[in-house]
Write a protein that holds these residues in place. Structure first.
Motif, mmCIF file in Angstrom:
data_model
loop_
_atom_site.group_PDB
_atom_site.id
_atom_site.type_symbol
_atom_site.label_atom_id
_atom_site.label_comp_id
_atom_site.label_asym_id
_atom_site.label_seq_id
_atom_site.Cartn_x
_atom_site.Cartn_y
_atom_site.Cartn_z
ATOM 1 N N ARG A 195 36.384 26.020 40.935
ATOM 2 C CA ARG A 195 37.710 26.464 41.377
ATOM 3 C C ARG A 195 37.519 27.626 42.351
ATOM 4 N NH1 ARG A 195 40.128 28.022 35.760
ATOM 5 N NH2 ARG A 195 38.028 28.933 35.751
ATOM 6 N N ILE A 196 37.931 27.430 43.597
ATOM 7 C CA ILE A 196 37.711 28.419 44.649
ATOM 8 C C ILE A 196 39.050 28.963 45.122
ATOM 9 C CG2 ILE A 196 36.825 28.795 46.974
ATOM 10 C CD1 ILE A 196 34.800 26.565 46.468
ATOM 11 N N LEU A 197 39.162 30.268 45.172
ATOM 12 C CA LEU A 197 40.316 30.943 45.763
ATOM 13 C C LEU A 197 39.897 31.380 47.158
ATOM 14 C CD1 LEU A 197 43.201 32.089 45.341
ATOM 15 C CD2 LEU A 197 42.105 34.221 44.597
ATOM 16 N N ALA A 201 42.135 35.385 38.432
ATOM 17 C CA ALA A 201 41.497 35.047 37.159
ATOM 18 C C ALA A 201 41.317 33.546 36.987
ATOM 19 C CB ALA A 201 42.322 35.607 35.998
ATOM 20 N N ASP A 202 42.108 32.768 37.690
ATOM 21 C CA ASP A 202 41.997 31.309 37.602
ATOM 22 C C ASP A 202 40.830 30.749 38.401
ATOM 23 O OD1 ASP A 202 44.132 30.996 35.881
ATOM 24 O OD2 ASP A 202 45.594 30.620 37.477
ATOM 25 N N THR A 242 41.206 43.800 42.846
ATOM 26 C CA THR A 242 41.825 42.906 41.862
ATOM 27 C C THR A 242 40.769 42.271 40.980
ATOM 28 O OG1 THR A 242 43.645 42.447 43.394
ATOM 29 C CG2 THR A 242 43.365 40.943 41.545
ATOM 30 N N MET A 243 39.666 41.832 41.564
ATOM 31 C CA MET A 243 38.584 41.249 40.772
ATOM 32 C C MET A 243 38.014 42.272 39.794
ATOM 33 S SD MET A 243 36.680 39.117 43.836
ATOM 34 C CE MET A 243 35.474 38.280 42.818
ATOM 35 N N ALA A 244 37.811 43.495 40.274
ATOM 36 C CA ALA A 244 37.224 44.529 39.415
ATOM 37 C C ALA A 244 38.151 44.905 38.273
ATOM 38 C CB ALA A 244 36.905 45.760 40.258
ATOM 39 N N GLY A 245 39.444 44.757 38.474
ATOM 40 C CA GLY A 245 40.403 45.133 37.452
ATOM 41 C C GLY A 245 40.590 44.124 36.343
ATOM 42 N N LEU A 246 40.019 42.942 36.493
ATOM 43 C CA LEU A 246 40.134 41.907 35.470
ATOM 44 C C LEU A 246 39.132 42.147 34.344
ATOM 45 C CD1 LEU A 246 40.378 38.766 37.781
ATOM 46 C CD2 LEU A 246 42.232 39.680 36.366
ATOM 47 N N ALA A 284 35.371 38.700 31.265
ATOM 48 C CA ALA A 284 35.380 37.259 30.999
ATOM 49 C C ALA A 284 36.268 36.492 31.969
ATOM 50 C CB ALA A 284 35.839 37.000 29.567
ATOM 51 N N ASP A 285 37.197 37.186 32.636
ATOM 52 C CA ASP A 285 38.140 36.519 33.525
ATOM 53 C C ASP A 285 37.775 36.647 35.001
ATOM 54 O OD1 ASP A 285 39.676 35.794 31.345
ATOM 55 O OD2 ASP A 285 41.013 37.535 31.506
ATOM 56 N N ARG A 286 36.766 37.433 35.319
ATOM 57 C CA ARG A 286 36.426 37.656 36.726
ATOM 58 C C ARG A 286 35.747 36.429 37.336
ATOM 59 N NH1 ARG A 286 33.473 42.842 35.123
ATOM 60 N NH2 ARG A 286 35.235 44.246 34.736
ATOM 61 N N PRO A 287 36.069 36.104 38.576
ATOM 62 C CA PRO A 287 35.265 35.114 39.296
ATOM 63 C C PRO A 287 33.811 35.568 39.349
ATOM 64 C CG PRO A 287 37.306 35.572 40.470
ATOM 65 C CD PRO A 287 37.217 36.582 39.371
#
Length: 299
Positions: A2-4, A56-57, A96-100, A103-106
């Motif tokens: 899954r790529i954002l 997170a997705d 945003t990535m760092a704030g997850l 376990a939820d980080r890409p």
């Protein structure tokens, strides 16, 4: 996977989106306008607005967002847009990535950069360990790459794609040269001694897919071919393949009048080598200029 993806509508983004889709990845595109389909999510990087749940997705984030450096004549306002469009998007994604939760980080962030990092290298060949050079684009690349730091500090694998000149007859630096060359009114730029770090579009796409899949590749990666050429060599080979003369050099002064501040970058030399790709074992489809240009002119 899954790529954002940010910047999916640009010259490189549209081609990379097609490659990811063909490879079977599920791609969600970040857009600034209201979404038009289920594969789009809205964000506003200039206001640092991005739903953390969207990030997170994803298993991976690919960021190519940024105003085109050659799309318009440079003035103070456009230079600011070139800088802010890159730094704002990268900062928003990285924070945003760092704030997850971990376990939820890409797992990975592939973030665009450019060989402009090195400034004008003259005849000196450089690899990824070379420091940032001088000039506007080098300064942009320095702050652009630094904006990925929050993600890196959060143990996300960050790859900074220092891209050279992918060759494609439908866009990039090759497209505007084709008509003048076919009309026989084109030639080298300035003295023609400046080095151009070209690569085929197929090799750019292959290399991006390669580093996405390789967990052992991180940090800056020069997205260039293994055999840089001078502008004069490039011009001669393009003219030969098109069966046209190339006797009309473009004087440096004329470029400066036509392009303004961008002319300095167009005349600069970037003798950049793909050290990280070579060490990782990447194999080029088009390792020389002739092969890369033939591919660009026929696809």
């Amino acid at each position: 996977m899954r790529i954002l993806m940010a910047g999916a509508s640009g010259f490189l983004g549209t081609r990379l989106l097609g490659r990811f889709t063909a490879d079977g990845h599920q791609v969600t595109r970040l857009v600034r306008r209201p979404p038009r389909g289920p594969d789009e999510r809205q964000w506003d990087p200039s206001a640092a607005q991005l739903d953390p749940g969207v990030v997170a997705d994803a298993d991976a984030v690919v960021n190519l967002a940024g105003a085109g450096v050659g799309d318009r004549r440079w003035n103070a306002g456009y230079k600011q847009l070139i800088r802010s469009s890159r730094v704002d998007s990268t900062t928003t994604l990285a924070i945003t990535m760092a704030g997850l939760p971990a376990a939820d980080r890409p797992r990975v962030l592939l973030n665009a950069s450019a060989v402009g990092w090195y400034g004008d290298t003259g005849d000196r060949a450089v690899e990824e360990d070379a420091p940032a050079g001088e000039g506007f684009l080098a300064d942009v690349c320095r702050v652009w790459e630094a904006a990925t730091r929050p993600a890196e500090d959060a143990d996300v694998r960050v790859v900074r794609l220092r891209t050279g000149l992918p060759l494609d007859r439908h866009g990039g630096m090759l497209k505007p040269q084709l008509l003048p060359m076919r009309l026989g009114i084109s030639g080298k730029l300035g003295g023609g001694r400046q080095w151009w770090p070209c690569l085929s579009m197929a090799d750019f796409l292959d290399a991006t897919a390669f580093v996405l899949a390789r967990d052992d590749v991180a940090g800056p990666v020069n997205m260039v071919g293994p055999a840089p050429v001078t502008n004069a060599e490039f011009t001669r080979e393009l003219a030969r393949l098109l069966h046209r003369p190339a006797f009309v050099p473009v004087p440096a002064l004329a470029l400066k009048v036509a392009l303004g501040g961008f002319a300095t970058e167009a005349l600069s030399s970037s003798r950049v080598l793909p050290g990280a790709l070579t060490r990782a074992g990447f194999s080029y489809r088009h390792p020389d200029l002739t092969s890369a240009l033939k591919a660009a002119l026929t696809t």
